[in-house]
Design an enzyme around this catalytic site. Structure first.
Site: not given
Lengths: 474, 474
Positions: B242, B279
């Site tokens: 990720e 993120c």
């Protein structure tokens, strides 16, 4: 991805269909111009429409059966029984997917308990898929085979690279798809059919940014080359390659004589049907030393009675003969072979007999031999097989014949680590299209042990999920 | 995978826990000797036992809360509110997975209608998983974070490479896992904790044949390096990385003034909370030209009122400042920045204002800036955004604020292609642990758009399926 098919014997050279060969290289520019719109258009069909599209496709495929049959038989060297079985299976697979997508939960909605937000998980097509037709299944793993059907069912456009060994069959099947797209007034770029006898189209499309995954059935070498190409892209993509497998068969000790004979007969048929050109052909049979003689004699007798059949192609035949000789040459291996006078590309079955100690030192015998050949290896104790499991790579299947209610626990645990399908008291050939089927296995049997290439679940290779998170407007 | 943490300011250097640093290199030999048995042992627990194991683990984690908190706060520079939220979320995630595995259909059985054969599809652990702790979530995406919990829930052993920025926290959490394994008399190799400030352990374990997948949260550079390493193995394995994301936010035209102000306030908070080290931090905000002035003035005013917070680490702070300056230097970009006197590694928020034409030419602005920074870009018409979608890579999230009942159809279709989560009228930060969650997205947001890193479905990364095909004995 086989070269040299221009040397086909006339019998297999069926260029009576309209083939543009190789596909005009300008096709790529045209494809690039249209593929995004085609993907958007096809993904925009409702699930009910997509199911109906598949049903119409199945009907068009069925209508073309006689014409496809003619070309298939001349091109492949396979029998008409095999054509019937493969055609029926392919047709049924389309219908199974049409039903399956109506049952799938394409959207799961959930509300957050503490906040006033709705979350929906939506399943969407991954994007356009590159599929490479296989050599050994002109229908079931080729142009409208499992990969293409699963991709279309998922809402993905497909680029199909035809296998040059049955380019005629492929073109006829591609026409069925083109016809269905026309009936639906869908872009012809939803399904593109490319032909060549080199790696050009496969490697070109594997690197196109609009292509989001690859489906492949073939050799470890070919599959790995595609995996490496896909992993090196600016945007790496998954490859679903179904590759080689030895498909070991373990005959547990203490079978009575009649059962041993029955097992031997079943295995002879499984090794030899369609000249052993199946990814699930049993290639290594392990039998307890004291039962080995009876087993082997029935196996060889049975093989001697099965009718000779041609292989798919002279190249495959030549490679089979070379690999067979290579395995026979291992120290401690004895040879048994077809004694008939066979001409051309008719398959000459072979059985190599050995024992466990010699097998460990024979790396050439631990890789698939594509064709009607198997190694029969004797062992003293089931426990001795543990070491073998450690050196065997991933397998599509592992079969265990046993008279006990449950197979040996250690054996089963080891099998679960290396095989995608474990068969108790049956042969590995004959992969059923069922929800519970898993056709795949740890590398190098397939590129990703988590996915099946057969059955409705194979659609999961070609879908992605997204979350829609909806708050009230401000 | 950050170097140089030995230069930590004392405040963050919490080597008061018993750390073996770096992990003894002989550990690898020991691990190789034991990992297969550990994997077999752990996979052998029943599902009910595995659920209970997770519940016990959650209890041990909760018991260690006070101790973990002390080290977490000194080591990370994050607030105690943030610790509470992250601790609670991690604890809850363990419990969610314990419940989830009891509901999963681990075995689906089917009988062939025409033959007397039973087929069962079994879901099994994929094997041992390598997890790399993230820099920005010392708990939720680290030692006992989403990847580790999902892997353990799937029945997989874990090798955890601690992030050196919070090695103390990591060691305490690892002790909770070790303690639980001890209570259950399970092999300590079910969970291995390794520490270093180089790439040694990550690259070593990524290439171990017993490791069958990798979980990673971090930069595109780090994720891609792992993907390349994994793809080059003799047996390639999947990497679930990720990575970076701009998380574009599109404010549709025709918002009334009050709504615009509310959106600006929400976004200011989303950009600045925990120094923007998420993120899912919104990094690109698109607002219609006529509404841009009001939006920007409220955004800047709101940012000016939020309290200053330190970043995770001097290296992260230095990189943030450098990236911010880089984006500010683009032609047609104007700069707005925190005017406070800030010392050390306290974050100085920044907003770059520009318009669509200039954004297209500013590649440095189209990549994530990790920290409290966003580009606010004005556009004339929603239709102009189409070109932007074509150059944006995959995104974890894409947010749309709209006053209409439904967002623009073309916009939504484009968003579904590039984003893993689409948020209507909400900010992207705050990823809920729900079944409908999807945390991932097309590359480079994540390595594989098909899998989520958050929520119960993330277990699918670490399981495989096999088919048991049972015939009657002969």
């Amino acid at each position: 991805m086989k070269k040299g098919f221009r040397t086909f014997q006339p019998r297999f050279n069926t260029w009576d269909t309209q083939l543009h060969f190789p596909t005009n290289p300008h096709f790529l520019n045209e494809w690039r111009l249209h593929i995004d719109d085609a993907q958007t258009q096809f993904a925009g069909l409702s699930i009910a429409q997509r199911a109906q599209f598949l049903n119409d496709l199945a009907a068009n495929f069925l209508n073309a059966k006689a014409e496809i049959s003619k070309v298939y038989l001349r091109e492949s060297g396979l029998s008409s029984e095999r054509f019937e079985a493969e055609f029926e299976r392919t047709h049924r697979t389309i219908l199974i997917f049409a039903q399956h997508i109506l049952k799938v939960d394409w959207q799961k909605t959930e509300r957050s308990e503490t906040e006033n937000i709705q979350f929906s998980k939506q399943t969407l097509p991954l994007g356009t898929i590159l599929v490479l037709g296989s050599s050994n299944f002109p229908l079931a793993y080729s142009t409208l085979g499992g990969d293409t059907i699963a991709a279309l069912a998922a809402g993905c456009c497909v680029v199909l690279k035809a296998h040059p060994m049955h380019a005629g069959t492929s073109s006829l099947v591609a026409q069925c798809i083109a016809q269905t797209l026309q009936q639906w007034a869908l872009s012809p770029f939803v399904f593109s059919h490319v032909l060549d006898d080199s790696y050009y189209w496969a490697s070109t499309f594997a690197q196109e940014s609009a292509v989001k995954a690859i489906g492949f059935t073939g050799s470890v070498k070919g599959g790995r080359a595609l995996m490496d190409l896909a992993a090196a892209r600016p945007e790496p993509i998954p490859v679903f390659a179904e590759m080689g497998s030895l498909n070991p068969v373990i005959i547990s000790p203490n079978h009575h004589q009649e059962a041993l004979a029955q097992i031997a007969k079943k295995l002879a048929y499984s090794i030899y049907t369609d000249a052993g050109q199946f990814c699930t052909k049993p290639g290594l049979i392990l039998v307890q030393t004291e039962e080995a003689n009876i087993f082997e004699s029935v196996l060889l007798e049975e093989l001697a009675h099965l009718p000779a059949t041609p292989m798919l192609h002279p190249d495959i035949h030549a490679k089979f003969e070379a690999r067979k000789r290579q395995v026979f040459q291992n120290k401690g291996f004895t040879r048994a072979e077809n004694q008939e006078q066979l001409e051309g590309i008719f398959a000459r079955w072979g059985i190599a007999k050995t024992q466990l100690q010699d097998l460990f030192n024979a790396s050439s015998a631990l890789e698939e031999v594509f064709g009607p050949f198997a190694v029969v290896c004797s062992y003293e104790n089931i426990a001795d097989l543990t070491k073998l499991f450690n050196i065997l790579g991933g397998q599509l299947t592992l079969s265990i014949f046993t008279q006990e209610a449950q197979p040996n626990v250690q054996l089963l645990a080891a099998a679960q680590k290396i095989a995608g399908r474990i068969i108790l008291n049956g042969v590995p050939t004959g992969v059923r299209v069922l929800e519970a089927m898993h056709h795949g296995g740890p590398y190098p049997a397939s590129s990703d042990a988590r996915f099946t290439a057969v059955g409705p679940d194979s659609i999961k290779r070609f879908t992605k999920e997204i979350c829609m998170q909806v708050h009230d407007a401000l």
